[in-house]
Motif scaffolding. Sequence first.
Motif, PDB file in Angstrom:
ATOM      1  N   LEU A   1      15.833  -9.559  -2.440  1.00  0.00           N
ATOM      2  CA  LEU A   1      14.701 -10.328  -2.946  1.00  0.00           C
ATOM      3  C   LEU A   1      14.004 -11.105  -1.829  1.00  0.00           C
ATOM      4  N   THR A   2      14.783 -11.815  -1.030  1.00  0.00           N
ATOM      5  CA  THR A   2      14.182 -12.649   0.010  1.00  0.00           C
ATOM      6  C   THR A   2      13.631 -11.821   1.166  1.00  0.00           C
ATOM      7  N   ALA A   3      13.993 -10.541   1.222  1.00  0.00           N
ATOM      8  CA  ALA A   3      13.435  -9.670   2.261  1.00  0.00           C
ATOM      9  C   ALA A   3      12.036  -9.173   1.910  1.00  0.00           C
ATOM     10  N   LEU A   4      11.609  -9.377   0.660  1.00  0.00           N
ATOM     11  CA  LEU A   4      10.271  -8.934   0.270  1.00  0.00           C
ATOM     12  C   LEU A   4       9.217  -9.701   1.050  1.00  0.00           C
ATOM     13  N   THR A   5       8.202  -8.981   1.478  1.00  0.00           N
ATOM     14  CA  THR A   5       7.102  -9.603   2.212  1.00  0.00           C
ATOM     15  C   THR A   5       5.854  -9.678   1.340  1.00  0.00           C
ATOM     16  N   ARG A   6       4.918 -10.429   1.807  1.00  0.00           N
ATOM     17  CA  ARG A   6       3.634 -10.507   1.108  1.00  0.00           C
ATOM     18  C   ARG A   6       3.014  -9.116   0.997  1.00  0.00           C
ATOM     19  N   ASP A   7       3.111  -8.310   2.035  1.00  0.00           N
ATOM     20  CA  ASP A   7       2.551  -6.956   1.997  1.00  0.00           C
ATOM     21  C   ASP A   7       3.238  -6.107   0.934  1.00  0.00           C
ATOM     22  N   ASP A   8       4.550  -6.272   0.756  1.00  0.00           N
ATOM     23  CA  ASP A   8       5.273  -5.535  -0.284  1.00  0.00           C
ATOM     24  C   ASP A   8       4.721  -5.883  -1.667  1.00  0.00           C
ATOM     25  N   VAL A   9       4.495  -7.162  -1.900  1.00  0.00           N
ATOM     26  CA  VAL A   9       4.013  -7.623  -3.201  1.00  0.00           C
ATOM     27  C   VAL A   9       2.597  -7.125  -3.463  1.00  0.00           C
ATOM     28  N   VAL A  10       1.752  -7.195  -2.469  1.00  0.00           N
ATOM     29  CA  VAL A  10       0.368  -6.724  -2.622  1.00  0.00           C
ATOM     30  C   VAL A  10       0.353  -5.216  -2.893  1.00  0.00           C
ATOM     31  N   ALA A  11       1.142  -4.464  -2.149  1.00  0.00           N
ATOM     32  CA  ALA A  11       1.161  -3.006  -2.332  1.00  0.00           C
ATOM     33  C   ALA A  11       1.627  -2.644  -3.733  1.00  0.00           C
ATOM     34  N   ALA A  12       2.671  -3.304  -4.238  1.00  0.00           N
ATOM     35  CA  ALA A  12       3.163  -3.008  -5.585  1.00  0.00           C
ATOM     36  C   ALA A  12       2.135  -3.389  -6.635  1.00  0.00           C
ATOM     37  N   ALA A  13       1.481  -4.526  -6.455  1.00  0.00           N
ATOM     38  CA  ALA A  13       0.468  -4.956  -7.419  1.00  0.00           C
ATOM     39  C   ALA A  13      -0.700  -3.978  -7.464  1.00  0.00           C
ATOM     40  N   ARG A  14      -1.158  -3.543  -6.315  1.00  0.00           N
ATOM     41  CA  ARG A  14      -2.297  -2.621  -6.273  1.00  0.00           C
ATOM     42  C   ARG A  14      -1.918  -1.248  -6.826  1.00  0.00           C
ATOM     43  N   ARG A  15      -0.648  -0.900  -6.772  1.00  0.00           N
ATOM     44  CA  ARG A  15      -0.211   0.384  -7.311  1.00  0.00           C
ATOM     45  C   ARG A  15      -0.049   0.333  -8.829  1.00  0.00           C
ATOM     46  N   TRP A  16       0.474  -0.777  -9.377  1.00  0.00           N
ATOM     47  CA  TRP A  16       0.910  -0.801 -10.766  1.00  0.00           C
ATOM     48  C   TRP A  16       0.133  -1.745 -11.672  1.00  0.00           C
ATOM     49  N   LEU A  17      -0.623  -2.673 -11.130  1.00  0.00           N
ATOM     50  CA  LEU A  17      -1.256  -3.701 -11.963  1.00  0.00           C
ATOM     51  C   LEU A  17      -2.772  -3.648 -11.929  1.00  0.00           C
ATOM     52  N   GLN A  18      -3.312  -2.470 -11.755  1.00  0.00           N
ATOM     53  CA  GLN A  18      -4.770  -2.340 -11.790  1.00  0.00           C
ATOM     54  C   GLN A  18      -5.291  -2.613 -13.208  1.00  0.00           C
ATOM     55  N   PRO A  19      -6.467  -3.214 -13.333  1.00  0.00           N
ATOM     56  CA  PRO A  19      -7.023  -3.497 -14.666  1.00  0.00           C
ATOM     57  C   PRO A  19      -7.123  -2.264 -15.557  1.00  0.00           C
ATOM     58  N   GLU A  20      -7.461  -1.120 -14.972  1.00  0.00           N
ATOM     59  CA  GLU A  20      -7.615   0.082 -15.790  1.00  0.00           C
ATOM     60  C   GLU A  20      -6.268   0.655 -16.233  1.00  0.00           C
ATOM     61  N   SER A  21      -5.182   0.109 -15.698  1.00  0.00           N
ATOM     62  CA  SER A  21      -3.845   0.599 -16.066  1.00  0.00           C
ATOM     63  C   SER A  21      -3.214  -0.215 -17.192  1.00  0.00           C
ATOM     64  N   ARG A  22      -3.998  -1.067 -17.812  1.00  0.00           N
ATOM     65  CA  ARG A  22      -3.426  -1.965 -18.820  1.00  0.00           C
ATOM     66  C   ARG A  22      -3.447  -1.336 -20.215  1.00  0.00           C
ATOM     67  N   ALA A  23      -2.476  -1.758 -21.013  1.00  0.00           N
ATOM     68  CA  ALA A  23      -2.488  -1.489 -22.448  1.00  0.00           C
ATOM     69  C   ALA A  23      -2.512  -2.841 -23.140  1.00  0.00           C
ATOM     70  N   VAL A  24      -3.495  -3.050 -23.999  1.00  0.00           N
ATOM     71  CA  VAL A  24      -3.673  -4.344 -24.653  1.00  0.00           C
ATOM     72  C   VAL A  24      -3.344  -4.210 -26.136  1.00  0.00           C
TER      73      VAL A  24
END
Length: 432
Positions: free
Chosen positions: A392-415
């Motif tokens: 967990l503590t080895a995660l970098t800011r770049d890791d978090v941004v890359a995962a967010a851009r891959r999985w949390l795009q607005p068009e990928s949502r189910a509401v």
Amino acid sequence: MPLDYPIHRHTLPNGLRVVVSPDHTVPNVTVNLWVGVGSRHESAGRTGFAHLFEHLMFQGSRHVRSGEHFEALMEQGARLNATTWFDRTNYFETVPTGTVELALWLEADRHGHLLDAVTQENLDNQRDVVKEEKRQRYDNQPYGNALIDVYATLFPEGHPYHHPTIGSMEDLDAASLEDVHAFFRRFYGPDNTVLTLCGDITPERGFALAERYFGPLPASAAPPRPNHPQLEPLAAPLRLDRVSAVPNDRLHVAFRLPVDGTDEFLAAAVALDCVGGLSTSRLVRRLVRREQSALGAHATAWGFVDGSSLGFVVLDVAPGVDAAAVEDAFLEELASFLDGGPTDAELEASLAQSERSWLSALASQEERADVISHHHLLHDDPEVVNTHLDRLTALTRDDVVAAARRWLQPESRAVVAYLVEDDATADEEAVA
């Protein structure tokens, strides 16, 4: 200082995986079993079986009468229960050190010889109990079926996470005695089970007792079930609007995530934390505190192992506020996060909260045993109790941004939106 909980592993000839983690600070032992059967293992038309078995396991076995498992252990001061989830069913009791053999004998009797007691009468009785639980916890609660709607909307029909653990009334009614017996024989074998003993016990004694009580049980004949491939994020938004008798409008915004056990899942979970999972998250600061357009906002990530995990944000819309406006504000904050990533303060807060939660869980002998069983059964890695924080503590800011851009795009949502009904909209429902 790195964590160093002792982990001793052994596998019996029949396939039972045993872990002993000694902790002699208090004179008790947690007996924790995880069985590799949950709602994802169920077939169409036969949902709810895994949870039904959680109930049946307390209704007696070859040498134990109905209810005696609870009675015998609680008389000795034990705490015990069981739960069912998508990927597993677990059974657990914490007992005084001198009661550990009784606990293991009781567990071995029901894990090996339950079917002696699964009669039509017991099946009918526990089927009715589960149906009443569904009414109380889901059907007759405001928003009670919201997550069921999330699963069905986000995961395609036929996917193992499309249906909920509780199952359906129709499938429960259709369950025959033969169906139930076949389900037990397929999944309740020692080769599909992990036993963890955590507490005032040595590895030598723990392994010997496991062999004594579980060693005679035969392995199951069921072939292993292959996992599904990783689901891609949704290509376009999906939506389900329900008009219901709820106190206020509530939005559930869900995303497919990478499978549990991966660094990418951890990074996506941190991203969700920063957006909506912290008391200082962007959504709380804007929607709850500044604009007061939402009564509450929170986000969470659930790790699953069969082709996808689940992340979702829940937004309670304030009275008199348009739910669409709150969703638009959420999308703006999400877009801002995807563009710029987390601030140093956000990333630090998320990692600190995750570390606190992890250490708090491990401080409990019962939860520590559960973590060990969880990761041994689903990831063949009971050492996670000692290594998770390093990852967990080895995660970098770049890791978090890359995962967010891959999985949390607005068009990928189910509401899934639960909207307050009025005289003009009662009983309406719209799906897009």
